[in-house]
Design a protein around this motif. Structure first.
Motif, PDB file in Angstrom:
ATOM      1  N   ILE A  26      32.976  52.863  36.280  1.00  0.00           N
ATOM      2  CA  ILE A  26      33.667  51.343  36.093  1.00  0.00           C
ATOM      3  C   ILE A  26      34.816  51.209  35.096  1.00  0.00           C
ATOM      4  O   ILE A  26      35.576  50.671  35.197  1.00  0.00           O
ATOM      5  N   PHE A  29      37.753  52.862  35.969  1.00  0.00           N
ATOM      6  CA  PHE A  29      38.391  52.370  36.923  1.00  0.00           C
ATOM      7  C   PHE A  29      39.139  50.929  36.430  1.00  0.00           C
ATOM      8  O   PHE A  29      40.177  50.841  36.757  1.00  0.00           O
ATOM      9  N   ASP A  30      38.249  50.417  35.750  1.00  0.00           N
ATOM     10  CA  ASP A  30      38.876  48.956  35.011  1.00  0.00           C
ATOM     11  C   ASP A  30      40.072  49.371  33.953  1.00  0.00           C
ATOM     12  O   ASP A  30      41.200  48.674  33.953  1.00  0.00           O
ATOM     13  N   LYS A  33      43.090  49.726  36.012  1.00  0.00           N
ATOM     14  CA  LYS A  33      43.324  48.710  36.879  1.00  0.00           C
ATOM     15  C   LYS A  33      43.345  49.049  38.164  1.00  0.00           C
ATOM     16  O   LYS A  33      44.131  48.784  39.005  1.00  0.00           O
ATOM     17  N   TRP A  35      41.413  48.591  40.432  1.00  0.00           N
ATOM     18  CA  TRP A  35      40.807  47.620  41.374  1.00  0.00           C
ATOM     19  C   TRP A  35      42.064  46.683  41.729  1.00  0.00           C
ATOM     20  O   TRP A  35      41.884  45.758  42.781  1.00  0.00           O
ATOM     21  N   SER A  36      43.171  46.603  41.234  1.00  0.00           N
ATOM     22  CA  SER A  36      44.114  45.558  41.382  1.00  0.00           C
ATOM     23  C   SER A  36      44.812  45.382  42.779  1.00  0.00           C
ATOM     24  O   SER A  36      45.228  44.362  42.992  1.00  0.00           O
ATOM     25  N   SER A  43      40.161  41.066  39.526  1.00  0.00           N
ATOM     26  CA  SER A  43      39.425  41.695  38.270  1.00  0.00           C
ATOM     27  C   SER A  43      38.589  42.753  39.115  1.00  0.00           C
ATOM     28  O   SER A  43      38.395  42.820  40.302  1.00  0.00           O
ATOM     29  N   CYS A  44      38.130  43.673  38.097  1.00  0.00           N
ATOM     30  CA  CYS A  44      37.324  44.606  38.522  1.00  0.00           C
ATOM     31  C   CYS A  44      36.027  44.189  39.196  1.00  0.00           C
ATOM     32  O   CYS A  44      35.319  44.708  40.086  1.00  0.00           O
ATOM     33  N   TRP A  47      36.344  43.193  42.599  1.00  0.00           N
ATOM     34  CA  TRP A  47      36.467  44.506  43.584  1.00  0.00           C
ATOM     35  C   TRP A  47      34.954  45.046  43.694  1.00  0.00           C
ATOM     36  O   TRP A  47      34.752  45.149  45.000  1.00  0.00           O
ATOM     37  N   LEU A  48      34.219  44.912  42.601  1.00  0.00           N
ATOM     38  CA  LEU A  48      33.077  45.470  42.733  1.00  0.00           C
ATOM     39  C   LEU A  48      32.190  44.522  43.907  1.00  0.00           C
ATOM     40  O   LEU A  48      31.347  44.938  44.487  1.00  0.00           O
ATOM     41  N   VAL A  63      30.828  45.290  34.182  1.00  0.00           N
ATOM     42  CA  VAL A  63      31.889  45.694  33.497  1.00  0.00           C
ATOM     43  C   VAL A  63      31.828  45.564  31.976  1.00  0.00           C
ATOM     44  O   VAL A  63      32.777  46.237  31.215  1.00  0.00           O
TER      45      VAL A  63
END
Length: 182
Positions: A26, A29-30, A33, A35-36, A43-44, A47-48, A63
């Motif tokens: 995570i 991944f954050d 970015k 998740w964008s 935001s991440c 997305w989660l 996060v």
């Protein structure tokens, strides 16, 4: 019964180690970015929520904790080894620093999650009285997320210390408020 108890604690340790791996992914991944979604995801944590079925508040915490672990090597290692639970890690990362993580980890290893949460609450109450600690906390909690929505408008979310927030607010007001003809 003893065998069943051993199986439960072994599995709990494996789940703790898996949760550690999840948080490491995570954080990466954050940072990237990932998740964008081309500006379609806020935001991440969003997305989660969308992709993993994690409640938005829980996603934000994951996060936060994931990023906190990056500067806490002792807690990170104990969590990776499955020695402590996500609940304990989540509580500790609210106040943990490289200087105090060893102390917090001792409480986590020998106490319950409730013990850790009580110690963190007491630490926070003392910490809030120290202006230097409060300033450091504000710096750690700084956030900026932005995206362009379907109609091309920008949506901006931020959390900033008072002075920085006031400057950003003035800048946003200057461009957001239409100029009046005189």
């Amino acid at each position: 019964n003893e065998s069943l108890g051993k199986q439960i604690t072994l599995l709990a340790g494996q789940i703790n180690a898996a949760n550690h791996r999840l948080l490491k992914l995570i954080a990466e991944f954050d940072d990237r970015k990932g998740w964008s979604g081309g500006g379609t995801v806020r935001s991440c944590a969003h997305w989660l929520n969308w992709q993993c079925g994690i409640a938005l508040g829980a996603g934000r915490e994951k996060v936060r904790v994931a990023h906190s672990l990056q500067s806490l090597p002792l807690i990170d290692a104990a969590f990776a080894a499955g020695e402590i639970s996500y609940s304990k890690v989540r509580a500790m990362t609210r106040v943990a620093t490289p200087e105090n993580e060893d102390f917090l980890l001792t409480i986590a290893r020998y106490g319950t999650t409730s013990h850790v949460e009580k110690a963190v609450a007491k630490y926070r109450s003392v910490q809030s009285k120290d202006p230097d600690q409060a300033a450091q906390e504000q710096q750690r909690e700084r956030k900026l997320a932005y995206y362009q929505n379907d109609d091309g408008m920008w949506v901006i979310h931020s959390k900033l210390p008072a002075e920085a927030g006031a400057l950003v607010l003035k800048a946003i007001e200057a461009v957001a408020n239409p100029v009046q003809d005189k």
